[in-house]
Enzyme design. Structure first.
Site, short mmCIF file in Angstrom:
data_model
loop_
_atom_site.label_atom_id
_atom_site.label_comp_id
_atom_site.label_asym_id
_atom_site.label_seq_id
_atom_site.Cartn_x
_atom_site.Cartn_y
_atom_site.Cartn_z
N GLY A 97 37.24 56.45 46.18
CA GLY A 97 35.93 57.06 46.36
C GLY A 97 35.90 58.43 45.72
O GLY A 97 36.95 59.02 45.46
N CYS A 124 44.29 54.90 47.16
CA CYS A 124 43.86 56.27 46.87
C CYS A 124 42.98 56.82 48.00
O CYS A 124 43.46 57.08 49.08
CB CYS A 124 43.18 56.34 45.51
SG CYS A 124 43.25 58.00 44.81
N HIS A 211 46.73 53.92 41.85
CA HIS A 211 45.83 52.81 41.54
C HIS A 211 46.61 51.64 40.92
O HIS A 211 46.88 51.64 39.72
CB HIS A 211 44.73 53.27 40.58
CG HIS A 211 43.74 54.17 41.21
ND1 HIS A 211 42.61 53.72 41.86
CD2 HIS A 211 43.72 55.53 41.33
CE1 HIS A 211 41.94 54.75 42.33
NE2 HIS A 211 42.59 55.85 42.03
N GLU A 213 45.45 48.74 40.38
CA GLU A 213 44.54 47.85 39.66
C GLU A 213 44.43 48.17 38.18
O GLU A 213 43.99 47.32 37.39
CB GLU A 213 43.15 47.88 40.31
CG GLU A 213 42.36 49.16 40.11
CD GLU A 213 42.64 50.22 41.17
OE1 GLU A 213 41.82 51.14 41.31
OE2 GLU A 213 43.68 50.12 41.84
N ASP A 269 27.51 33.64 28.98
CA ASP A 269 27.08 33.31 30.35
C ASP A 269 26.08 32.16 30.38
O ASP A 269 26.25 31.19 31.12
CB ASP A 269 26.48 34.54 31.03
CG ASP A 269 27.46 35.71 31.08
OD1 ASP A 269 28.67 35.46 30.96
OD2 ASP A 269 27.00 36.85 31.24
#
Length: 556
Positions: A97, A124, A211, A213, A269
């Site tokens: 955040g 985090c 992090h 990710e 898509d």
């Protein structure tokens, strides 16, 4: 602050998704009040949920979990605890955040979240919040950490199984955990951060300051895999082959003997959505492809070759060649936002005319994917990034029961996997991202048929040379744009006064930030030589080095 990210809007430019207006997207139309699920009921599969506190990488966290073959969805920190309990997730991940968790009004959560008996991993800001809520202490860090930092693993932890004792991780924080909550032990540190990771294995609670990710955390995927498998006990049954079969069955059950209409742009898509519907219901589907004359070179013919009468799919393909109509509407228009609106509005008008010929339909297909949902206000907290997927409006007369969004649960990389599973050619599945207004926003200034020809030819050469050099899968997005600049040149001993073409190529993880790609000099020279020699009207080629921010990926 928990995370120190610039609040830059997403760079994922929209495809031709003009059919869904904001009122429908937000579920305000009485026909579409139950649009919270995709075609396959998420309640029937094991799920890890990401709770978003306003960080920019919530989608990236979810994608990394899905890469472990575990389904993952994003929800705001404001989501009611009863709803979370009802979803019965296998695990919960708290994201980063932009604020400090101890500030008044900061995004927070109830301590009850950690008493549900569900494993929780805080990342985090999420890690700091976990400590703060459970009785630890978070303060301003004496030394801010940002970038690649060496983390030392101190104690055994399920999170760090098979992870090196010294591992490089990505830090981004101004605050730090100065005191762990009762019941937690420290299991990793850095030179400036005494609590890089902490755990309470008895309650399956884990907190890491960095992090995992992002790709800069070298063993981050391994850590997330450890969480979902070792801690949460997931089986890993989220796979595209099973998704395809389940979706086909769900579509058949929903549609029955009804008629379905799809606006086919030729992008990834809409192409995958159309083929999925074709596999499920065959000739009950009609696909309308509007060629607005702003596609890449030969793209209209390529789309027709795959989906048209001579292709392999049964989907009642209708191609509308409306090039001149769009050029007329764009004549004299230079402002980019005005061009976007004109193209979107005209697309709707053409689609409207074609749909009238078809008559009443029961369902309308939309190629919505999961990032569209998240970024348009139906997912996490950092969600209302854009709504420009949905320019224009729904034709009033189209009589249909509801919208079918078969890809609504998928990220772009998952959509590509579904495309390959369905047998769609690789050159379509791995097609470069393309803005909805097409070349209309890759031509700076007024759009004319001549300018379209120039940029199509230049872009085709660029794409061909990048592929020849084996760089087409390494660069996340690359294209040629036509500047509005003309300059003096000399060709064949004669003076020229022609256009400059700009080449753009970027590398990015999430399209929110991007860096220009380092293309070998010889490749760039080869592209330049070919464009100047083969494309009439061009006498100069430049390469755009601008990162995002401060620039955008597209030119307009």
């Amino acid at each position: 602050m928990g995370d120190d990210y610039a609040k830059e809007g997403s760079g994922r430019e929209a495809g031709l998704k003009y059919l869904l207006v904001n009122s429908i997207l937000y579920g305000q139309d009485k026909q579409f009040t139950d649009r919270g699920k995709g075609m396959v009921d998420s309640m029937n599969r094991e799920t890890v949920i990401v709770i978003d506190f306003g960080g920019q990488y919530n989608q990236l966290v979810a994608r990394r979990v899905r890469e472990c073959n575990v389904y993952c969805e994003i929800y705001s920190y404001k989501t009611d605890l009863a709803k979370i309990r009802e979803m019965n997730p296998k695990g919960i991940i708290l994201t980063g955040g932009p604020n400090s968790c101890y500030e008044p009004g900061a995004a927070t959560c109830s301590s009850e979240l950690f008493e549900l008996g569900i494993p929780v991993l805080g990342l985090c800001y999420g890690a700091q919040l976990m400590m703060q809520v459970l009785g630890g202490k978070v303060e301003k860090a004496p030394v801010r950490e940002y970038g690649k930092i060496r983390v030392t693993v101190d104690n055994d932890s399920a999170l760090f199984q098979s992870v090196s004792q010294q591992t490089i991780c990505w830090m981004s924080h101004n605050d730090y955990i100065s005191k762990t909550a009762p019941g937690f032990t420290i299991c990793a540190h850095t030179a400036d951060c005494p609590v890089a990771a902490a755990q309470n294995p008895a309650k399956s609670l884990y907190a890491i300051q960095f992090h995992p990710e992002v790709l800069h955390t070298v063993e981050g995927t391994k850590m997330l895999s450890n969480f979902v498998y070792q801690v949460c006990g997931c089986k890993g049954d989220w796979k595209m082959d099973s998704f395809v079969q389940q979706s086909i069955e769900a579509i058949r059950n929903k549609v029955g003997d009804g008629k379905v209409l799809c606006a086919l742009s030729g992008g990834v898509d809409s192409s995958v959505a159309a083929v999925l519907l074709s596999k499920a219901i065959g000739s009950q589907l009609t696909c309308v492809f509007v060629d607005h004359g702003l596609l890449r070179k030969n793209e209209g013919d390529e789309v027709e070759a795959v989906f048209g009468p001579t292709g392999n799919y049964d989907l009642n393909f209708v191609r509308v060649n409306a090039q001149e109509r769009f050029y007329q509407q764009l004549a004299g228009v230079e402002e980019p936002e005005q061009k976007r609106k004109i193209i979107g509005e005209e697309f709707i008008r053409v689609f409207e005319e074609e749909a009238k010929k078809i008559g009443a339909v029961d369902f309308l297909v939309q190629g919505t994917i999961y990032p569209d949902v998240v970024e348009s206000g139906l997912g996490g907290e950092s969600a209302v990034i854009k709504s420009h997927h949905n320019v224009g409006g729904l034709p009033d007369y189209v009589d249909f029961k509801e919208i079918i969004e078969p890809l609504r649960d998928l990220f772009k990389d998952e959509v590509r996997k579904v495309g390959l599973e369905l047998g769609i050619p690789e050159y379509l599945v791995y097609r470069q991202p393309f803005p909805g207004p097409g070349l209309g926003v890759r031509i700076v200034g007024e759009v004319t048929a001549e300018k379209v020809r120039i940029v199509q030819d230049a872009d085709a050469i660029y794409r061909e040379e990048i592929a020849k050099a084996g760089l087409d899968r390494e660069i996340n997005q690359y294209f040629a744009a036509l500047t509005n600049m003309r300059s003096v040149g000399v060709m064949g001993d004669e003076r020229t006064y022609d256009y400059a073409v700009a080449l753009r190529a970027v590398k990015t993880i999430d399209f929110m930030t991007a860096e220009s790609a380092e293309i070998p000099w010889a490749v760039l020279q080869g592209v330049m030589n070919r464009i100047i020699n083969e494309v009439k009207g061009v006498n100069r080629v430049v390469y755009d080095l601008t990162s995002k921010p401060p620039g955008t990926i597209e030119f307009e």
